[in-house]
Write an enzyme that holds these catalytic residues in place. Structure first.
Site, PDB file in Angstrom:
ATOM      1  N   GLY A  29      39.787  31.608  51.081  1.00 11.50           N
ATOM      2  CA  GLY A  29      40.023  32.351  49.929  1.00 11.50           C
ATOM      3  C   GLY A  29      41.521  32.884  49.808  1.00 11.50           C
ATOM      4  O   GLY A  29      42.253  32.614  50.859  1.00 11.50           O
ATOM      5  N   GLY A  47      46.296  28.225  54.334  1.00  6.89           N
ATOM      6  CA  GLY A  47      45.518  27.889  55.773  1.00  6.89           C
ATOM      7  C   GLY A  47      45.982  28.903  56.894  1.00  6.89           C
ATOM      8  O   GLY A  47      45.554  28.596  58.083  1.00  6.89           O
ATOM      9  N   SER A  76      46.996  26.398  48.661  1.00  6.74           N
ATOM     10  CA  SER A  76      46.893  25.168  47.775  1.00  6.74           C
ATOM     11  C   SER A  76      46.369  25.441  46.235  1.00  6.74           C
ATOM     12  O   SER A  76      46.435  24.590  45.643  1.00  6.74           O
ATOM     13  CB  SER A  76      45.841  24.193  48.377  1.00  6.74           C
ATOM     14  OG  SER A  76      44.735  24.798  48.657  1.00  6.74           O
ATOM     15  N   ASP A  77      45.811  26.623  45.920  1.00  4.33           N
ATOM     16  CA  ASP A  77      45.416  27.165  44.745  1.00  4.33           C
ATOM     17  C   ASP A  77      46.534  27.619  43.657  1.00  4.33           C
ATOM     18  O   ASP A  77      46.355  28.323  42.798  1.00  4.33           O
ATOM     19  CB  ASP A  77      44.259  27.901  44.766  1.00  4.33           C
ATOM     20  CG  ASP A  77      43.032  27.142  45.161  1.00  4.33           C
ATOM     21  OD1 ASP A  77      42.651  26.273  44.609  1.00  4.33           O
ATOM     22  OD2 ASP A  77      42.658  27.518  46.550  1.00  4.33           O
ATOM     23  N   HIS A  96      40.707  34.622  44.703  1.00  7.21           N
ATOM     24  CA  HIS A  96      39.866  33.265  44.677  1.00  7.21           C
ATOM     25  C   HIS A  96      39.080  33.331  45.800  1.00  7.21           C
ATOM     26  O   HIS A  96      39.829  33.450  47.083  1.00  7.21           O
ATOM     27  CB  HIS A  96      40.584  32.055  44.472  1.00  7.21           C
ATOM     28  CG  HIS A  96      39.847  30.715  44.843  1.00  7.21           C
ATOM     29  ND1 HIS A  96      38.546  30.495  44.082  1.00  7.21           N
ATOM     30  CD2 HIS A  96      40.168  29.799  45.756  1.00  7.21           C
ATOM     31  CE1 HIS A  96      38.356  29.367  44.573  1.00  7.21           C
ATOM     32  NE2 HIS A  96      39.191  28.711  45.334  1.00  7.21           N
ATOM     33  N   HIS A  98      35.351  31.618  48.208  1.00  4.94           N
ATOM     34  CA  HIS A  98      33.961  30.883  48.182  1.00  4.94           C
ATOM     35  C   HIS A  98      32.852  31.742  48.592  1.00  4.94           C
ATOM     36  O   HIS A  98      32.235  31.287  49.272  1.00  4.94           O
ATOM     37  CB  HIS A  98      34.249  29.451  49.066  1.00  4.94           C
ATOM     38  CG  HIS A  98      35.237  28.464  48.488  1.00  4.94           C
ATOM     39  ND1 HIS A  98      35.208  27.383  48.777  1.00  4.94           N
ATOM     40  CD2 HIS A  98      36.263  28.678  47.590  1.00  4.94           C
ATOM     41  CE1 HIS A  98      35.984  26.498  48.156  1.00  4.94           C
ATOM     42  NE2 HIS A  98      36.709  27.526  47.622  1.00  4.94           N
ATOM     43  N   ASP A 121      27.802  47.125  33.485  1.00  8.61           N
ATOM     44  CA  ASP A 121      28.645  48.172  34.066  1.00  8.61           C
ATOM     45  C   ASP A 121      30.059  47.533  33.941  1.00  8.61           C
ATOM     46  O   ASP A 121      31.134  48.311  33.725  1.00  8.61           O
ATOM     47  CB  ASP A 121      28.666  48.631  35.327  1.00  8.61           C
ATOM     48  CG  ASP A 121      27.402  49.760  35.053  1.00  8.61           C
ATOM     49  OD1 ASP A 121      27.043  50.460  34.233  1.00  8.61           O
ATOM     50  OD2 ASP A 121      26.812  50.249  36.288  1.00  8.61           O
ATOM     51  N   HIS A 172      33.094  24.108  41.955  1.00  9.20           N
ATOM     52  CA  HIS A 172      34.134  24.859  42.867  1.00  9.20           C
ATOM     53  C   HIS A 172      33.484  26.221  43.200  1.00  9.20           C
ATOM     54  O   HIS A 172      32.684  26.205  44.204  1.00  9.20           O
ATOM     55  CB  HIS A 172      35.271  24.964  42.144  1.00  9.20           C
ATOM     56  CG  HIS A 172      36.621  25.194  42.950  1.00  9.20           C
ATOM     57  ND1 HIS A 172      37.893  24.897  42.808  1.00  9.20           N
ATOM     58  CD2 HIS A 172      36.494  25.615  44.132  1.00  9.20           C
ATOM     59  CE1 HIS A 172      38.749  25.312  43.728  1.00  9.20           C
ATOM     60  NE2 HIS A 172      37.915  25.919  44.572  1.00  9.20           N
ATOM     61  N   TYR A 230      32.555  57.905  32.696  1.00  9.87           N
ATOM     62  CA  TYR A 230      32.557  57.287  34.214  1.00  9.87           C
ATOM     63  C   TYR A 230      33.899  57.561  35.004  1.00  9.87           C
ATOM     64  O   TYR A 230      34.721  57.336  34.268  1.00  9.87           O
ATOM     65  CB  TYR A 230      32.171  55.859  34.221  1.00  9.87           C
ATOM     66  CG  TYR A 230      31.591  55.312  35.859  1.00  9.87           C
ATOM     67  CD1 TYR A 230      30.602  55.799  36.476  1.00  9.87           C
ATOM     68  CD2 TYR A 230      32.909  55.068  36.474  1.00  9.87           C
ATOM     69  CE1 TYR A 230      30.334  55.364  37.854  1.00  9.87           C
ATOM     70  CE2 TYR A 230      32.751  54.695  37.791  1.00  9.87           C
ATOM     71  CZ  TYR A 230      31.418  54.848  38.265  1.00  9.87           C
ATOM     72  OH  TYR A 230      31.261  54.183  39.827  1.00  9.87           O
TER      73      TYR A 230
END
Lengths: 232, 232, 232, 232
Positions: A29, A47, A76-77, A96, A98, A121, A172, A230
């Protein structure tokens, strides 16, 4: 002291929320935080395990994906983040992951139906799953094209990034965004929760109906409309 | 020192049980505690994260939903709590969560069948799922109508709030109640557990039979009947 | 100092393992430890939360279910424990939980098929689900009859309590036993694990075959046979 | 001071990761670390609980499965480790668990389809499930034959242990390996994650397509190819 310290700290803290909220294992992530006035964002180094992260290790990148400052290679993203910041001028953070259930929906290549008020919501539509890219896009500038795939999916549905702060990329995993990095991570956790409940709903009742329009409208507007009541 | 300190403390402690028992993420839940002699209840302030709560931040509201004391806006579901306290004179606490499995049943718009003694230890009927409201009710005084929707569902089944301390609101999520706030939260946790086991039971055996009447009676009465022998 | 201190301590420690191993919520479980020379067992007091337990609060009961020592009422399942101790002379501990997956199998009234070596490491047969009792047994001496229901189920399958240390009681939940209380709790955790993996196995492959006999034999004997080579 | 201290420490630390990563309950797993220059590996002693492990308790075994040093009996799966080290000259660690989802796939005797990029980040093929062994192999030198069953499965698919660092053994459970013990355990955790997401993917969409070749290639190569750009 670097002028980027604020977003480095923001990105660091938001990245550390991912393991705390059980949204990642190992290094699966990355979260970034943008500084609009400086035209850059801070992002997790690629990494590096979460327990070895620090604000200093964050990498500063501009909206074309060029590294501005940092001793590490960025996620890498990174190009996907850069594309979204460049074209969506009002977002300040991207996350991001997984995460298990959201990724399973992405792998199944289905939109997540809006089944309940927990979903309403946060937004008023099924969470779209952008289709996998063409082979040309994949073998080309892949992470850059992922950004465009996300933008195209919203554009085709006439949705702005303010209407919907979360998406699945087919095969993905999810990407989420928001006004800042913490909100982007919040959206990652909400999406994972919605994704799990939607699967369970279909298992309990394969004919479960979509939420009716009046209820979608009511729940979204009580949290986000002009007369929202809210929060504080 | 406020005369409301007792219920503020009770409501605070009960709200803090929600994250501890894994029944909420972020601010997706609210618990209240009533003082019948004063005609008011203490409820969680809207949208305040659990780790920033304190007894002092609880909001005091009367049974018509009017704020009596407090510096914060009360939970957006406050009117539902008020309606239930006003009409059900013997309850002292209410809990509302979006716990995963119970919410999935609510989204599926199915009652939870009574499959085993864990369920029968707490009540003798399928946990009902109140149908979604009409568009008029939703666009009108929504949270107030949610209270009536819950009461109507029990009335149609000839059940009192003492017979059954938990319900699902279709497309939305569970509400539970009890003699005090802690018991209401206990019921939220029990309902989540029953909801998960009921789904698993149907997955293991789609033809799993409902619990037989003699066993329903036995388990309920050994815990709640005049000759009960559970507990101290 | 009471002559029962050893089994009180043993029962206390084994009961405390239940929440630690995520096998219970609230008070949904009870463990006992027997002293064969004294003809008694120590069991959890009924309805006392685990965080308020102590060795001193354990109740001493004889094998006819009569209270011998203790200030609290014993677990409502005490007679089931007594019957099993009385008739199965070689067991030293019993554990009863409502753990999620094992209870779902009990509610589904199906035996758990032996699908893999994790199961065969512990016994060589499908985990049986004893059928729900007759209405007469239920309305009569229910917990006492539950003990006989368990024994009858093993007898019909020609199994001794040494062959198989775990069972499901239909519509209710699992009971497990062993040479002492700790081993009984170990078996509760193993059963929960086997129960979850069996459901997942059927979901992945509805035609998954039972484990072949040679593999059942091999895995059981390497752990329990005369030439076992597992452990120290 | 033993010349084996380095691998004893490495094996100890890697074994302790198994409970930390929720990959085992009780003693259901074992990890080993090899020293190629000395021709031996260090492995967990059989049946010793993780909270009683220490580096000193690791057992040193050669690649024929003969004990070289140690006061304890080694893991009952030791011969499987020995066979793999002997024939696969470039691996430095092996991990064996009964993790829930991977074991359920092994019990179902199905390969895990490659559905997404989380899978492709680690290898390019469906995770194979080696078929259960013949009765002769099982009743013979079982753990030794398990090693050959694993090697045969890879050989039939023209895969080297560098192409694929994880496998399921039918009816049994997963084995994973890597350049060292920590990497082997990392692969155990990744496999468990992939196994869970693959089941969920099929539940969400029974017709979910396998990942397209271009995306498999892209994700694997950005992490492992000559021009990889993941990590530091």
């Amino acid at each position: 002291m670097s002028q980027f310290n604020r977003i480095k700290q923001e990105a660091y803290e938001a990245n550390m929320l991912l393991p705390k909220l059980n949204l990642v294992i190992f290094t699966f992530g990355n979260v970034s935080a943008a500084d609009r006035s400086l035209g850059v964002f801070a992002i997790k180094p690629s990494g590096v395990p979460y327990d070895q992260l620090s604000a200093e290790k964050m990498v500063i990148v501009d909206f074309d994906g060029k590294i501005v400052e940092g001793h590490f290679r960025p996620s890498s993203d990174t190009k996907t983040h850069a594309v979204l910041y460049k074209h969506w001028e009002n977002i300040g953070g991207i996350s991001h992951t997984h995460s298990t259930y959201a990724t399973a929906w992405a792998q199944s290549q289905r939109d997540i139906p809006i089944f309940g008020t927990t979903h309403a919501d946060h937004n008023t539509v099924d969470i779209p799953c952008a289709p996998p890219m063409t082979d040309e896009m994949i073998s080309g500038n892949y992470e850059y094209e992922t950004g465009f795939q996300i933008m195209d999916c919203l554009r085709e549905k006439n949705l702005s990034p303010a209407d919907l702060e979360m998406i699945l990329v087919g095969n993905h995993a999810p990407f989420t965004w928001g006004k800042n990095a913490e909100k982007a991570v919040y959206n990652s956790a909400v999406l994972e929760n919605i994704a799990q409940m939607a699967l369970l709903t279909e298992q309990i009742n394969p004919n479960a109906p979509r939420l009716k329009d009046s209820l979608i409208k009511k729940h979204f507007e009580r949290k986000h409309g002009p007369d929202s009541y809210y929060g504080q």
